[in-house]
Write an enzyme that holds these catalytic residues in place. Sequence first.
Site, mmCIF file in Angstrom:
data_model
loop_
_atom_site.group_PDB
_atom_site.id
_atom_site.type_symbol
_atom_site.label_atom_id
_atom_site.label_comp_id
_atom_site.label_asym_id
_atom_site.label_seq_id
_atom_site.Cartn_x
_atom_site.Cartn_y
_atom_site.Cartn_z
ATOM 1 N N GLN A 173 0.830 -1.206 0.000
ATOM 2 C CA GLN A 173 0.000 0.000 0.000
ATOM 3 C C GLN A 173 0.867 1.259 0.000
ATOM 4 O O GLN A 173 0.651 2.177 -0.793
ATOM 5 C CB GLN A 173 -0.919 -0.024 1.213
ATOM 6 C CG GLN A 173 -1.976 1.067 1.194
ATOM 7 C CD GLN A 173 -2.835 1.058 2.449
ATOM 8 O OE1 GLN A 173 -2.487 0.444 3.458
ATOM 9 N NE2 GLN A 173 -3.975 1.727 2.386
ATOM 10 N N HIS A 177 1.230 3.804 -3.377
ATOM 11 C CA HIS A 177 0.500 5.072 -3.304
ATOM 12 C C HIS A 177 1.339 6.262 -3.754
ATOM 13 O O HIS A 177 0.807 7.348 -3.971
ATOM 14 C CB HIS A 177 -0.061 5.305 -1.899
ATOM 15 C CG HIS A 177 -1.387 4.646 -1.704
ATOM 16 N ND1 HIS A 177 -1.630 3.340 -2.058
ATOM 17 C CD2 HIS A 177 -2.563 5.103 -1.218
ATOM 18 C CE1 HIS A 177 -2.880 3.037 -1.788
ATOM 19 N NE2 HIS A 177 -3.469 4.085 -1.275
ATOM 20 N N LEU A 353 -5.547 -3.233 -10.889
ATOM 21 C CA LEU A 353 -5.168 -4.589 -10.482
ATOM 22 C C LEU A 353 -4.411 -4.588 -9.164
ATOM 23 O O LEU A 353 -4.257 -5.617 -8.529
ATOM 24 C CB LEU A 353 -4.379 -5.306 -11.591
ATOM 25 C CG LEU A 353 -2.924 -4.992 -11.911
ATOM 26 C CD1 LEU A 353 -1.978 -5.521 -10.855
ATOM 27 C CD2 LEU A 353 -2.570 -5.601 -13.251
ATOM 28 N N TYR A 354 -3.938 -3.395 -8.753
ATOM 29 C CA TYR A 354 -3.220 -3.284 -7.485
ATOM 30 C C TYR A 354 -4.149 -2.981 -6.315
ATOM 31 O O TYR A 354 -3.692 -2.673 -5.219
ATOM 32 C CB TYR A 354 -2.134 -2.207 -7.570
ATOM 33 C CG TYR A 354 -0.755 -2.702 -7.184
ATOM 34 C CD1 TYR A 354 -0.476 -3.159 -5.887
ATOM 35 C CD2 TYR A 354 0.280 -2.722 -8.099
ATOM 36 C CE1 TYR A 354 0.778 -3.607 -5.544
ATOM 37 C CE2 TYR A 354 1.552 -3.181 -7.768
ATOM 38 C CZ TYR A 354 1.785 -3.623 -6.476
ATOM 39 O OH TYR A 354 3.029 -4.073 -6.134
ATOM 40 N N HIS A 357 -6.971 -5.045 -1.535
ATOM 41 C CA HIS A 357 -7.598 -4.914 -0.220
ATOM 42 C C HIS A 357 -7.817 -6.230 0.527
ATOM 43 O O HIS A 357 -7.812 -6.234 1.757
ATOM 44 C CB HIS A 357 -8.889 -4.095 -0.351
ATOM 45 C CG HIS A 357 -8.622 -2.682 -0.782
ATOM 46 N ND1 HIS A 357 -8.566 -2.321 -2.103
ATOM 47 C CD2 HIS A 357 -8.316 -1.581 -0.070
ATOM 48 C CE1 HIS A 357 -8.263 -1.037 -2.188
ATOM 49 N NE2 HIS A 357 -8.103 -0.558 -0.974
ATOM 50 N N GLY A 494 0.408 -7.566 -14.187
ATOM 51 C CA GLY A 494 1.074 -6.635 -13.269
ATOM 52 C C GLY A 494 2.589 -6.642 -13.421
ATOM 53 O O GLY A 494 3.228 -5.593 -13.311
ATOM 54 N N SER A 498 5.227 -3.421 -13.505
ATOM 55 C CA SER A 498 6.094 -3.282 -12.349
ATOM 56 C C SER A 498 7.568 -3.197 -12.773
ATOM 57 O O SER A 498 8.277 -2.258 -12.406
ATOM 58 C CB SER A 498 5.836 -4.474 -11.418
ATOM 59 O OG SER A 498 6.849 -4.587 -10.476
#
Length: 553
Positions: A173, A177, A353-354, A357, A494, A498
């Site tokens: 997270q 962010h 896709l990230y 949660h 992903g 990345s």
Amino acid sequence: IASPCCSFPCQNGGVCLTQGYDNYICDCTSTEFYGENCETPTFIKRIKLGLRPSSETQHGILTNYPWFWAVVNYFPSLSNFVMKKVYTMRSAMVDSPPTYTSDHSYITWEAAANLSYFTRALPPVPLDCPTPLGVWGKKTLPDAQVIVNMFLRREKFIPDPMGSNALFAFFAQHFTHQFFKTDFKRGPGFQWGGHGVDVSHIYGKDKGVENILRSFNNGKLRVQEINGEDWPPLLENANVPMTYPPSVPKENQFALGHKDYGLLPGLFMYATIWVREHNRVCDVLKKEHPEWDDEHLFQTAKLIIIGETIKIVIEDYVQHLSNYNFKLTFKPELLFDVPHQYQNRIAVEFNHLYHWHPLMPDSFNISGTVYTVKDFMFRPDLVIKHGMNNFVVGMIKQRAGRMSHHNHHPLTLHVAKETIEHGRQLRFQSLNQYRKRFGLPPIKSFLELTGDETLAKDLEELYGDIDGLEFYVGLMMEKLRHKAIFGSSLIEIGGPFSVKGLMSNPICSPKYWKPSTFGGEVGFNIIQTASLKKLFCNNMKGDCPSVSFRVPD
Ligand code: MNH
């Protein structure tokens, strides 16, 4: 009238161009395919495809045969060969310069030049198609709230089978962010970030914020001492944009690089650790360079922090989430003799896709006190109360949730619902279109997707057609790969974003990636020996615990 491109007739990366109202042609340029729909591989391509092991096979090889990988890891020539392949094959999947935005289903100058847009890996479904996903599925998609209730809501906590912990969840997270920053005022296709690893979550979104967070003394960031440890300054003493609700008392409002990091103590923990690391690096640099002024120390320390971040992300974080027996390495020099674009644009599909949660557990045990997620909200002070070391140990011991259906904590359900709705607003293509885009075979049935009869039946009823299944819902419903914390789609879509984002950072480019940029060998060495364990243990008091992204056995 519906566009003939609604059925996405062009295969293998061919571009669909309408010709009048009811015809189209496919532009197969440089796809290595030809034919009306770019369906036929060239002779060379046919051989390449025949030789390439499937993504599933590759994953199997990488996550098994520990004795084989021990040998590869031991010899730099072998290890570098594999790592270079990882860099180049993954990066090649990402268009650079970027091609699409969410407002255009064709290439525009906007896509190249307007940084306010997230880019797109696939253009939006054309307007006025027979169905929201083009020509597949039902005319209207099921209500997002119905999907959330039926498939995403957590009844009972399901732990991640690979033993990931809360330190991992909060790393994901806090790290992402810094570059997933939707500009909700403008809409879900827009963003306010810097399109990559710019450490704006530590230093602030712009120079104004950065200057407020700086001490202008020996390159360091501002801190306050509480209980013998350094912590970020109070908001009332460093007035940066933060999103604390008024109910949070002033003495618990801290000034951080990212406006939302007061939300959870796990984010505050990482924010604090990075501030301490920055200041620690400044001390090291000051010793090497007593001749440097504050500005020189600050700027160089910041570059080192970017380097440490990428090093830790590749060698600790991606290493953990990939579960490969191959030891991943951060070696920018491996790309110096091949074409590589040192520019990056964050894609909105990557952001969706990230949304991990499900990783959030129900509760956290910090030195004997159990906190629920609700108890954690807007309580950064809990890290100070328990002390950094005790808090970190609590995060290490707490199991994260399994990344799958029926595992969203009730407090994050509204985010899942909004994500689904945003995907529709942005006219995302179907999960199967994305699988093809990233070199995966399309999934043939809901049973193949989920591996579960009941889920498959329910999804079939709602969506009608596997080719009409939307992106985010598909990702959440997909069965996990063997020995993995994710399904195949999430990793294979992903992974390219990345790797591209990490290795196209300016510090990885030939003019930057050398000792002098980082204050000499000492600074360069801080990057090249950085690890998650050192990041914590160099910056907290007391015995160094065994810091890892996995719960101890
Ligand atoms: Mn999370 C966005 C709440 C944990 C990844 N998250 C949001 C938003 C809220 C939110 C609210 C804003 C959504 C909106 O306004 O539409 N998130 C939480 C809460 C927890 C949480 C309450 C934990 C508890 N989030 C996590 C974790 C990850 C994550 C863990 C793992 C990577 N969240 C995201 C991403 C976004 C997001 C990515 C999108 C951010 C953006 O685009 O601005």
